[in-house]
Motif scaffolding. Structure first.
Motif, PDB file in Angstrom:
ATOM      1  N   ASN A 113       1.522  -1.224   0.216  1.00  0.00           N
ATOM      2  CA  ASN A 113       0.241  -0.165   0.099  1.00  0.00           C
ATOM      3  C   ASN A 113       0.791   1.638  -0.203  1.00  0.00           C
ATOM      4  O   ASN A 113       1.839   1.052  -0.879  1.00  0.00           O
ATOM      5  N   ASN A 114       0.684   2.015   0.827  1.00  0.00           N
ATOM      6  CA  ASN A 114       1.982   2.963   0.969  1.00  0.00           C
ATOM      7  C   ASN A 114       3.151   3.219   1.131  1.00  0.00           C
ATOM      8  O   ASN A 114       3.798   1.544   1.811  1.00  0.00           O
ATOM      9  N   MET A 115       3.658   2.907   0.086  1.00  0.00           N
ATOM     10  CA  MET A 115       5.704   3.246   0.631  1.00  0.00           C
ATOM     11  C   MET A 115       6.573   4.311   0.938  1.00  0.00           C
ATOM     12  O   MET A 115       6.042   5.498  -0.295  1.00  0.00           O
ATOM     13  N   ALA A 116       7.161   4.291   1.146  1.00  0.00           N
ATOM     14  CA  ALA A 116       7.960   5.657   1.398  1.00  0.00           C
ATOM     15  C   ALA A 116       9.656   5.444   2.214  1.00  0.00           C
ATOM     16  O   ALA A 116      10.368   4.058   2.605  1.00  0.00           O
ATOM     17  N   TRP A 117      10.307   6.560   1.496  1.00  0.00           N
ATOM     18  CA  TRP A 117      11.285   6.659   2.021  1.00  0.00           C
ATOM     19  C   TRP A 117      12.113   7.460   3.001  1.00  0.00           C
ATOM     20  O   TRP A 117      11.299   8.290   3.185  1.00  0.00           O
ATOM     21  N   TYR A 118      12.436   7.467   4.127  1.00  0.00           N
ATOM     22  CA  TYR A 118      12.964   8.157   5.138  1.00  0.00           C
ATOM     23  C   TYR A 118      14.053   8.162   4.968  1.00  0.00           C
ATOM     24  O   TYR A 118      14.837   7.134   4.982  1.00  0.00           O
ATOM     25  N   ARG A 119      14.868   9.081   6.049  1.00  0.00           N
ATOM     26  CA  ARG A 119      16.201   9.348   5.789  1.00  0.00           C
ATOM     27  C   ARG A 119      16.711   9.812   7.971  1.00  0.00           C
ATOM     28  O   ARG A 119      15.714  10.404   8.126  1.00  0.00           O
ATOM     29  N   TYR A 159      19.365   5.527   4.716  1.00  0.00           N
ATOM     30  CA  TYR A 159      17.701   6.200   4.577  1.00  0.00           C
ATOM     31  C   TYR A 159      17.435   4.570   4.502  1.00  0.00           C
ATOM     32  O   TYR A 159      17.906   3.542   4.343  1.00  0.00           O
ATOM     33  N   LEU A 160      16.030   4.673   4.463  1.00  0.00           N
ATOM     34  CA  LEU A 160      15.243   3.231   4.989  1.00  0.00           C
ATOM     35  C   LEU A 160      13.909   3.413   4.497  1.00  0.00           C
ATOM     36  O   LEU A 160      13.571   4.788   3.917  1.00  0.00           O
ATOM     37  N   GLN A 168      16.684  -2.117   6.888  1.00  0.00           N
ATOM     38  CA  GLN A 168      17.586  -2.166   7.411  1.00  0.00           C
ATOM     39  C   GLN A 168      18.298  -0.630   7.482  1.00  0.00           C
ATOM     40  O   GLN A 168      18.753  -0.065   8.719  1.00  0.00           O
ATOM     41  N   GLY A 169      17.987  -0.594   6.676  1.00  0.00           N
ATOM     42  CA  GLY A 169      18.897   0.929   5.863  1.00  0.00           C
ATOM     43  C   GLY A 169      20.404   1.020   4.982  1.00  0.00           C
ATOM     44  O   GLY A 169      20.602  -0.086   5.235  1.00  0.00           O
ATOM     45  N   THR A 170      20.011   2.204   4.307  1.00  0.00           N
ATOM     46  CA  THR A 170      21.198   2.188   3.122  1.00  0.00           C
ATOM     47  C   THR A 170      22.333   2.890   3.446  1.00  0.00           C
ATOM     48  O   THR A 170      21.559   4.144   3.475  1.00  0.00           O
TER      49      THR A 170
END
Length: 119
Positions: free
Chosen positions: A32-38, A93-94, A111-113
């Motif tokens: 459904n909703n997809m997102a990038w966080y940092r 960035y996760l 886990q993040g990159t």
């Protein structure tokens, strides 16, 4: 069980570009909703970009016009194209997504990159 894995981080010079990918695997009925966080050291996690299942996008003011979130042809993957990168974009960035399995609907996280923008 659902897993999200990010890829594509690294070191880039200011003005350069990177493309991050997030691939989901497991018992997935729908994403459904997809997102990038940092999250930068000593700072709170912030929303960078969001994509709804219907295709609506939202961006942080700091990345508007430079970053693009999109869903890949593989329906269980999505990406973040980052252009004109600045030192201030340096962060982990996760990716996250609201995923429906055969049992329930929950938020899942990768886990993040690491993305480092430096000359």
């Amino acid at each position: 069980q659902v897993h999200l894995v990010e890829s594509g981080g690294g070191l880039v010079q200011p003005g350069g570009s990177l493309r991050l990918s997030c691939t989901a695997s497991g018992d997935i009925f729908s994403m459904n909703n997809m997102a990038w966080y940092r999250q930068a050291p000593g700072q709170q996690r912030e929303l960078v970009a969001k994509l709804t299942r219907g295709g609506r996008t939202t961006y942080a003011d700091s990345v508007e016009g430079r970053f693009i979130i999109s869903r890949d042809n593989d329906k269980n993957a999505f990406s973040l194209q980052m252009n004109s990168l600045e030192p201030g974009d340096t962060a982990v960035y996760l990716c996250g997504a609201l995923i429906t399995t055969t049992l329930s609907t929950n938020n899942y996280w990768g886990q993040g990159t690491q993305v480092t923008v430096s000359s």
